[in-house]
Scaffold this motif. Structure first.
Motif, PDB file in Angstrom:
ATOM      1  N   ALA A  24      16.491  -3.655  -6.693  1.00 46.36           N
ATOM      2  CA  ALA A  24      15.192  -3.473  -6.286  1.00 46.36           C
ATOM      3  C   ALA A  24      14.392  -4.297  -5.274  1.00 46.36           C
ATOM      4  CB  ALA A  24      14.386  -4.115  -7.640  1.00 46.36           C
ATOM      5  N   HIS A  25      13.487  -3.955  -4.730  1.00 46.04           N
ATOM      6  CA  HIS A  25      12.962  -4.694  -3.712  1.00 46.04           C
ATOM      7  C   HIS A  25      12.167  -6.323  -3.967  1.00 46.04           C
ATOM      8  CE1 HIS A  25      13.078  -1.666  -0.680  1.00 46.04           C
ATOM      9  NE2 HIS A  25      12.671  -0.788  -1.614  1.00 46.04           N
ATOM     10  N   MET A  26      12.660  -7.172  -3.400  1.00 51.78           N
ATOM     11  CA  MET A  26      11.752  -8.623  -3.556  1.00 51.78           C
ATOM     12  C   MET A  26      11.382  -8.911  -2.187  1.00 51.78           C
ATOM     13  SD  MET A  26      15.139 -10.574  -5.665  1.00 51.78           S
ATOM     14  CE  MET A  26      14.072 -11.882  -5.931  1.00 51.78           C
ATOM     15  N   LEU A  27       9.897  -8.608  -2.360  1.00 56.27           N
ATOM     16  CA  LEU A  27       9.293  -9.234  -0.906  1.00 56.27           C
ATOM     17  C   LEU A  27       8.367 -10.107  -0.892  1.00 56.27           C
ATOM     18  CD1 LEU A  27       7.960  -5.246  -0.219  1.00 56.27           C
ATOM     19  CD2 LEU A  27      10.180  -6.310   0.665  1.00 56.27           C
ATOM     20  N   GLU A  28       8.258 -10.622   0.164  1.00 55.24           N
ATOM     21  CA  GLU A  28       7.348 -11.838   0.330  1.00 55.24           C
ATOM     22  C   GLU A  28       5.947 -11.271   0.490  1.00 55.24           C
ATOM     23  OE1 GLU A  28       8.223 -14.844   0.477  1.00 55.24           O
ATOM     24  OE2 GLU A  28      10.089 -15.419   1.266  1.00 55.24           O
ATOM     25  N   ALA A  29       5.041 -12.517   0.073  1.00 60.09           N
ATOM     26  CA  ALA A  29       3.538 -12.006   0.373  1.00 60.09           C
ATOM     27  C   ALA A  29       3.461 -11.657   1.773  1.00 60.09           C
ATOM     28  CB  ALA A  29       2.617 -13.054  -0.220  1.00 60.09           C
ATOM     29  N   GLY A  30       2.602 -10.652   1.864  1.00 56.28           N
ATOM     30  CA  GLY A  30       2.298 -10.248   3.335  1.00 56.28           C
ATOM     31  C   GLY A  30       2.889  -9.071   3.937  1.00 56.28           C
ATOM     32  N   GLU A  31       4.161  -8.825   2.936  1.00 54.74           N
ATOM     33  CA  GLU A  31       5.257  -7.494   3.428  1.00 54.74           C
ATOM     34  C   GLU A  31       4.785  -6.396   2.501  1.00 54.74           C
ATOM     35  OE1 GLU A  31       9.211  -9.885   4.816  1.00 54.74           O
ATOM     36  OE2 GLU A  31       8.919  -9.326   2.788  1.00 54.74           O
ATOM     37  N   ALA A  32       5.257  -5.268   2.920  1.00 56.30           N
ATOM     38  CA  ALA A  32       5.253  -3.963   2.430  1.00 56.30           C
ATOM     39  C   ALA A  32       6.758  -3.483   2.497  1.00 56.30           C
ATOM     40  CB  ALA A  32       4.408  -3.006   2.890  1.00 56.30           C
ATOM     41  N   VAL A  33       6.979  -2.676   1.602  1.00 56.48           N
ATOM     42  CA  VAL A  33       8.166  -2.023   1.816  1.00 56.48           C
ATOM     43  C   VAL A  33       8.938  -1.540   3.061  1.00 56.48           C
ATOM     44  CG1 VAL A  33       9.837   0.096   0.971  1.00 56.48           C
ATOM     45  CG2 VAL A  33       8.299  -1.058  -0.593  1.00 56.48           C
ATOM     46  N   VAL A  34       7.853  -1.109   4.264  1.00 56.96           N
ATOM     47  CA  VAL A  34       8.169  -0.761   5.282  1.00 56.96           C
ATOM     48  C   VAL A  34       8.407  -2.042   6.434  1.00 56.96           C
ATOM     49  CG1 VAL A  34       7.112   1.759   5.138  1.00 56.96           C
ATOM     50  CG2 VAL A  34       5.764  -0.241   6.155  1.00 56.96           C
ATOM     51  N   THR A  35       8.178  -2.972   5.943  1.00 55.13           N
ATOM     52  CA  THR A  35       8.070  -4.136   6.871  1.00 55.13           C
ATOM     53  C   THR A  35       9.473  -4.749   7.301  1.00 55.13           C
ATOM     54  OG1 THR A  35       6.018  -4.975   5.732  1.00 55.13           O
ATOM     55  CG2 THR A  35       7.192  -6.475   7.139  1.00 55.13           C
ATOM     56  N   PRO A  36      10.223  -4.943   6.275  1.00 54.21           N
ATOM     57  CA  PRO A  36      11.690  -5.321   6.701  1.00 54.21           C
ATOM     58  C   PRO A  36      12.385  -4.557   7.644  1.00 54.21           C
ATOM     59  CG  PRO A  36      11.400  -5.917   4.419  1.00 54.21           C
ATOM     60  CD  PRO A  36      10.336  -4.820   4.874  1.00 54.21           C
ATOM     61  N   VAL A  37      12.106  -3.212   7.770  1.00 54.40           N
ATOM     62  CA  VAL A  37      12.944  -2.001   8.332  1.00 54.40           C
ATOM     63  C   VAL A  37      12.166  -1.838   9.603  1.00 54.40           C
ATOM     64  CG1 VAL A  37      14.152  -1.044   6.558  1.00 54.40           C
ATOM     65  CG2 VAL A  37      11.742  -0.041   7.012  1.00 54.40           C
ATOM     66  N   GLY A  38      11.183  -2.511  10.006  1.00 53.13           N
ATOM     67  CA  GLY A  38      10.404  -2.551  11.333  1.00 53.13           C
ATOM     68  C   GLY A  38       9.155  -1.322  11.425  1.00 53.13           C
ATOM     69  N   GLY A  39       8.982  -0.563   9.940  1.00 49.21           N
ATOM     70  CA  GLY A  39       8.075   0.407  10.095  1.00 49.21           C
ATOM     71  C   GLY A  39       8.410   1.697   9.275  1.00 49.21           C
ATOM     72  N   PRO A  40       7.334   2.434   9.088  1.00 50.95           N
ATOM     73  CA  PRO A  40       7.722   3.679   8.190  1.00 50.95           C
ATOM     74  C   PRO A  40       9.040   4.330   8.732  1.00 50.95           C
ATOM     75  CG  PRO A  40       5.386   3.699   8.770  1.00 50.95           C
ATOM     76  CD  PRO A  40       5.898   2.437   9.635  1.00 50.95           C
TER      77      PRO A  40
END
Length: 229
Positions: free
Chosen positions: A98-114
């Motif tokens: 599962a995704h563990m994200l930081e506040a301010g991130e969305a799923v698309v954030t770590p991969v640089g966008g949609p």
């Protein structure tokens, strides 16, 4: 052994509560009471996003009495991370592939966008779905799982978290070692986020491919985690 409590199961993108059908009996044999959440973003309504899912998770958790552990699969980790710390009876979190994200991130954030078109309202499941999600699942269960896949709103992948509940609620990460759906960059960075990390062989969907082994590992990681007080 921890005292068994309610284990709330939160499915991932494109799925629904039926994905847990093979796992629930294994958990109940081990003494867990189980409860499942149905996320609005997989209903086919493109207006439903991560915040709607988070409200659904929060409302479900608040309606339960007694201590609760939450097991989130894949995208389900995002709405769980958004709200779990706001519900006092949530004692532990288990992130299953599962995704563990930081506040301010969305799923698309770590991969640089949609990875889908900017104007998309619904995002199709990965293709081919058996290879991406169920490559080690028995054929009849894999076929049934593919038939139950549902449209996923694009908004769920682009709305940003405002909290990172894994920072305040004791959390475990279960990594699937032949996961062909979760990008490796997510897995690598999450190894340092969870207090307890364990590995399972096989695909992104061990609740279908090895439910007994997964249930045993859930017992192991919850015993290893302290309970939030």
């Amino acid at each position: 052994m921890v005292n068994k409590e309610t284990l709330v199961l939160v499915h991932g993108a494109w799925h629904g509560p039926s994905c847990w059908d093979r796992l629930v009996p294994e958990l109940e044999e081990r003494g867990w009471a189980t409860s499942t959440v149905d996320l609005p973003s997989t209903s086919g309504d493109p207006r439903a996003g991560m915040y709607d899912d988070a409200r659904a998770v929060r409302d479900h958790l608040r309606a339960l009495e007694g201590p609760v552990t939450v097991l989130a699969h894949s995208y389900g980790g995002v709405p769980v991370t958004e709200v779990a710390e706001t519900v006092p009876n949530v004692r532990r979190l288990v992130y299953l592939a599962a995704h563990m994200l930081e506040a301010g991130e969305a799923v698309v954030t770590p991969v640089g966008g949609p990875w889908f078109p900017q104007d998309a309202e619904l995002v199709p499941a990965p293709e081919p779905p058996v290879e991406a999600l169920y490559h080690d699942v028995p054929a009849r269960w894999a076929e049934a799982a593919v038939a139950r896949l549902r449209p996923q709103s694009a908004r769920a992948f682009t709305e940003q978290q405002t909290r990172a509940s894994w920072r305040t609620v004791p959390s475990a990460l279960i990594v699937c070692d032949d996961d062909r759906s979760m990008p490796e960059l997510f897995i690598k960075r999450q190894l340092t986020m969870a207090e307890v990390v364990r590995h399972l062989p096989g695909s992104h969907s061990p609740f279908l491919s090895r439910p007994g082994e997964l249930a045993g590992l859930i017992d192991e990681v919850t015993e290893a985690l302290p309970a939030r007080r």
